[in-house]
Design an enzyme around this catalytic site. Sequence first.
Site, PDB file in Angstrom:
ATOM      1  CD  GLU A  67     103.566  24.327  42.182  1.00 25.97           C
ATOM      2  OE1 GLU A  67     102.336  24.207  42.127  1.00 25.97           O
ATOM      3  OE2 GLU A  67     104.298  24.234  41.179  1.00 25.97           O
ATOM      4  CG  HIS A 120     102.757  19.717  43.618  1.00 24.24           C
ATOM      5  ND1 HIS A 120     103.439  20.902  43.552  1.00 24.24           N
ATOM      6  CD2 HIS A 120     102.765  19.196  42.366  1.00 24.24           C
ATOM      7  CE1 HIS A 120     103.836  21.103  42.299  1.00 24.24           C
ATOM      8  NE2 HIS A 120     103.430  20.084  41.561  1.00 24.24           N
ATOM      9  CE  LYS A 160     102.190  23.100  38.406  1.00 19.26           C
ATOM     10  NZ  LYS A 160     103.565  23.387  38.653  1.00 19.26           N
TER      11      LYS A 160
END
Length: 254
Positions: free
Chosen positions: A99, A97, A12
């Site tokens: 996120e 993803h 990340k």
Amino acid sequence: MERKLIIAANWKMNKGPAETAEFIESFLPGSEELSERCDIIIAPPFVSLPAAASLLADSVVALSAQNVSDQDEGAFTGEVATCMLNEVGVQYVILGHSERRAIYGESDQFINAKVRKALTADLHPIFCIGETLEERESGKLEDVLRTQMSGGLADLTVEHMSDVVVAYEPVWAIGTGVTATPDQAQEAHAFVRTLLEEQFGAEVAGATRIQYGGSVKAGNSAELMAQVDIDGALVGGASLEAGSFRDLIANAVA
Ligand code: PEP
């Protein structure tokens, strides 16, 4: 069908070039032995990819980006194109993803455009899907996974699918310390495999590797990887420290 494990570190927005180099230097010793039973991938932030690429060049560890543009080049401020990832030596790209979906509003259609763009550039998508707690508790798990799979993998061919890794990541388990039980994860993975069969046929369903993601760590990787339809892991928190990532893989392949 024998499917080799595939475990990826998703860092990340952590680790610039210096920390990336420090991690890789500490992680690489011993990685060859682990890689006999497990493909290993590291996904640093964009700016750390060149440093990682040069350190990983003669290693068994593959390099992934965490995102890519659906466009080739031009006036797209802040974006990074597939050809730029090719130039640096990136082999995989994480797409869809949760996120990116939740914070940046990426739709199934947009993710599909990126998946198709990645495939045309010989990048292997790690295509992420997964339900929120609310969706699971209101009985929508299968509908959500079906929509994400059919939308995100729309217009792909059977040939394309040999380059795709699917990552099932229940949103409620990502970064929370709460892991799906091995039974919960296996049940979802088996369902994802039936979706692959519906979309692409039995051969693709049998060959496609499906990673589990959501608070995987050294202490639970073995029991998760022991499930018949779990073929690896996408790992956030526990991949940030070389020793814990190595232990997680070592337990998974033991
Ligand atoms: C992820 O970000 O894909 C993830 C699974 O994170 P964590 O392992 O920290 O839950």
